[in-house]
Design an enzyme around this catalytic site. Structure first.
Site: not given
Ligand code: NAP
Length: 283
Positions: A53, A97, A120
């Site tokens: 990322k 994460q 997200d």
């Protein structure tokens, strides 16, 4: 091979090229899109995702910040980091994460992220908006899947989409996105009986199970579009949830693993971050 290969890597790189231009334009208006990623602990797969990322952000001109915390970090301390990022004007997107260590409540963490920075798309507000078809951050993997199917040029409206898997991050939202596009959606999961009856009827089959080579040629209708979300490691090699070698002989179009859904997931994350930065310009 009879099936058309849906090349996620190629599609992702096309999209990233046009994103670079969007980022340049934003910078000319004084806004550099920024993404913060919080990683708790040292899970090797999570570390790899976070590195990818970060690299993708750098290549696209997006400012990226990684915050690494030990797996002993308290929930309170983690929430404190999120609060700071929520207030930070240089940050347009916040991603924690997953998975998190067991002593931390994942729901509380997701809900602490400002919906304005929820790139997200996991916050209940984002999920709810997606459900009722309002504009919001779409979850990255499901959105990537939809983009890949669009790329094949097949009309989604009226098609039978079968999703194997009903997780909150992949299965459920991917079905919802296709429902929003007027597909007829069937979900299969571990309690589904006679699953082949459903999968054999799918015009578009989306597989997010987490079991290597779970879907075989006899599960697939001739000419169907097959999207393999799975990422599994077998004898050190990456493989999907679909038996690619078998299914490519039956399907009309198929995604490979690696080089399919994975690169698209990160690309949609970048897209959400840019979308958030654009909202900052407007505000
Ligand atoms: P998950 O949370 O473990 O969910 C798996 C789903 O599969 C569950 O709904 C489960 O049903 C269902 N399932 C398990 N065994 C089954 C069986 N024998 N028959 C039918 N359904 C079955 O996994 P996930 O997070 O959705 O991830 C799925 C896969 O996608 C994993 O390989 C993951 O690594 C990969 N992934 C890839 C990306 C990407 O960017 N490419 C992103 C996220 C995840 P129940 O609900 O009944 O238990």
């Amino acid at each position: 091979m009879s099936a058309q290969l849906i090349n996620g890597k190629e599609l992702a790189s096309e999209k990233r090229e046009s994103m670079k231009k969007e980022v340049e334009m934003l910078k000319e208006q004084g806004v550099k899109p920024g993404l913060a990623v919080i990683l708790v602990g040292q899970d090797p797969a999570s570390e790899t995702y976070v590195r990818s990322k970060h690299r993708a952000c750098e290549n696209t001109g997006i400012h990226s910040v990684s915050i690494k915390l030990p797996d002993t970090v308290s929930e309170e301390e983690l929430l404190g980091h999120i609060d700071k990022l929520n207030e930070d004007d240089a940050i347009d997107g916040i991603l924690v994460q997953l998975p998190l260590p067991k002593h931390i409540n994942e729901d509380a963490v997701i809900e602490r992220i400002s919906p304005k920075k929820d790139v997200d798309g996991f916050h209940p507000i984002s999920v709810g908006k997606m459900m009722i078809g309002q504009e919001t951050f779409l979850p990255c993997t499901p959105h990537g899947v939809l983009e890949m199917v669009r790329k094949t040029g097949i009309e989604v409206s009226g098609k039978h989409v079968v999703v194997i898997g009903r997780s909150n991050i992949v299965g459920k939202p991917v079905g919802q996105l296709f429902l929003n596009e007027n597909a007829t959606v069937t979900y299969c999961h571990s309690r589904t009986q006679n699953m082949q009856k459903h999968t054999k009827d799918a015009d578009i089959l989306i597989v997010a199970v987490g079991i290597p080579k779970f879907v075989k040629d006899q599960d697939v209708k001739e000419g169907a579009v097959v999207i393999d979300v799975g990422i599994n490691r077998v004898d050190g090699k990456l493989c999907g949830d679909v038996d690619f070698e078998e299914v490519k002989e039956v399907a009309g179009a198929i995604t490979p693993v690696p080089g399919g859904v994975g690169p698209m997931t990160i690309t949609m994350l970048l897209e959400n971050t840019i979308q958030s930065a654009k909202a900052r310009v407007r505000s």
